[in-house]
Design a protein around this motif. Structure first.
Motif, mmCIF file in Angstrom:
data_model
loop_
_atom_site.group_PDB
_atom_site.id
_atom_site.type_symbol
_atom_site.label_atom_id
_atom_site.label_comp_id
_atom_site.label_asym_id
_atom_site.label_seq_id
_atom_site.Cartn_x
_atom_site.Cartn_y
_atom_site.Cartn_z
ATOM 1 N N ASP A 56 -8.220 -5.352 -0.590
ATOM 2 C CA ASP A 56 -6.760 -5.319 -0.534
ATOM 3 C C ASP A 56 -6.295 -4.231 0.432
ATOM 4 O O ASP A 56 -6.968 -3.225 0.632
ATOM 5 N N CYS B 220 -3.562 -1.403 0.904
ATOM 6 C CA CYS B 220 -2.660 -0.602 0.081
ATOM 7 C C CYS B 220 -2.007 0.473 0.932
ATOM 8 O O CYS B 220 -2.589 0.940 1.903
ATOM 9 N N MET C 134 -1.758 3.277 5.539
ATOM 10 C CA MET C 134 -2.221 1.922 5.267
ATOM 11 C C MET C 134 -3.737 1.981 5.121
ATOM 12 O O MET C 134 -4.449 2.359 6.054
ATOM 13 N N GLU D 233 -7.440 0.149 3.470
ATOM 14 C CA GLU D 233 -8.140 -1.021 2.941
ATOM 15 C C GLU D 233 -9.132 -0.542 1.886
ATOM 16 O O GLU D 233 -9.876 0.406 2.109
ATOM 17 N N ILE E 175 1.336 0.912 -3.150
ATOM 18 C CA ILE E 175 1.926 -0.360 -2.735
ATOM 19 C C ILE E 175 0.772 -1.245 -2.297
ATOM 20 O O ILE E 175 0.038 -0.906 -1.369
ATOM 21 N N ASN E 176 0.591 -2.364 -2.982
ATOM 22 C CA ASN E 176 -0.561 -3.226 -2.734
ATOM 23 C C ASN E 176 -0.111 -4.493 -2.026
ATOM 24 O O ASN E 176 0.785 -5.188 -2.484
ATOM 25 N N HIS E 177 -0.757 -4.770 -0.904
ATOM 26 C CA HIS E 177 -0.568 -6.025 -0.186
ATOM 27 C C HIS E 177 -1.841 -6.837 -0.407
ATOM 28 O O HIS E 177 -2.851 -6.602 0.252
ATOM 29 N N LYS E 178 -1.788 -7.748 -1.361
ATOM 30 C CA LYS E 178 -2.979 -8.542 -1.702
ATOM 31 C C LYS E 178 -3.465 -9.271 -0.459
ATOM 32 O O LYS E 178 -2.685 -9.792 0.326
ATOM 33 N N THR E 179 -4.790 -9.326 -0.300
ATOM 34 C CA THR E 179 -5.357 -10.024 0.854
ATOM 35 C C THR E 179 -6.239 -11.176 0.410
ATOM 36 O O THR E 179 -7.172 -11.547 1.093
#
Length: 170
Positions: free
Chosen positions: A96, A98, A104, A106, A139-143
């Motif tokens: 993910d 984050c 930023m 990974e 803050i998580n940006h799901k991948t």
């Protein structure tokens, strides 16, 4: 186009493998802790039941154990906070993206004690203790790769169709 899909699938397989190795690390660590507690508890119970020791002797033995608990109490607290953070709160998975402290990152590996990240822009490795992460804003940006994604392909001639068919077959 097909190469892009294969590359994303390969990366997802690596993410799953890293997550499984992190889970394996947790299970092994918990197994060692539980075995140690069971051995100590069984030994004390056996000594009491066989009459080889009395409660007074256990008090003499218990005082160094109490000292040990005072010395390493914070370590065990951190250990169990890490377990709760990683496996119950579960704010991110391996792979993910984050944002933590305006960086930023990974997620590379997740462990009981620490989580390893890689900065996206510089590829530097950053290690955060899970006890610190529990108090930070993440803050998580799901991948996760969605297999239901659509790819629009516009084909204008039969040669392109044949080329695509060959690529898909391969």
């Amino acid at each position: 186009m097909c190469l892009f899909v294969q590359e994303k699938a390969r990366k997802n397989c690596l993410f799953v493998a890293n997550t499984l190795s992190s889970t394996k690390e947790l299970v092994e660590c918990l197994d060692r802790v539980m075995v140690a507690l069971l051995i100590v508890g069984t030994t004390i119970l056996w000594l009491l039941l066989t009459g080889l020791t009395t409660t007074e002797a256990l008090i003499v033995i218990g005082s160094p154990i109490a000292t040990f608990i005072i010395m390493f109490g914070d370590t065990s607290k951190t250990f169990f906070q890490g377990i709760v953070f990683v496996y119950l709160v579960h704010p991110f998975d391996v792979g993910d993206l984050c944002i933590i402290d305006d960086n930023m990152l990974e997620v590379v590996t997740i462990g009981v004690w620490k989580t390893t990240f890689s900065k996206v822009d510089t590829r530097e490795e950053v290690i955060y203790p899970n006890s610190d992460l529990a108090s930070k804003t993440i803050i998580n940006h799901k991948t996760e790769f969605d297999w239901n994604d659509n790819v629009d392909v516009y084909v204008t001639d039969n040669k392109m169709i044949d080329t695509l068919e060959q690529t898909i077959i391969e």
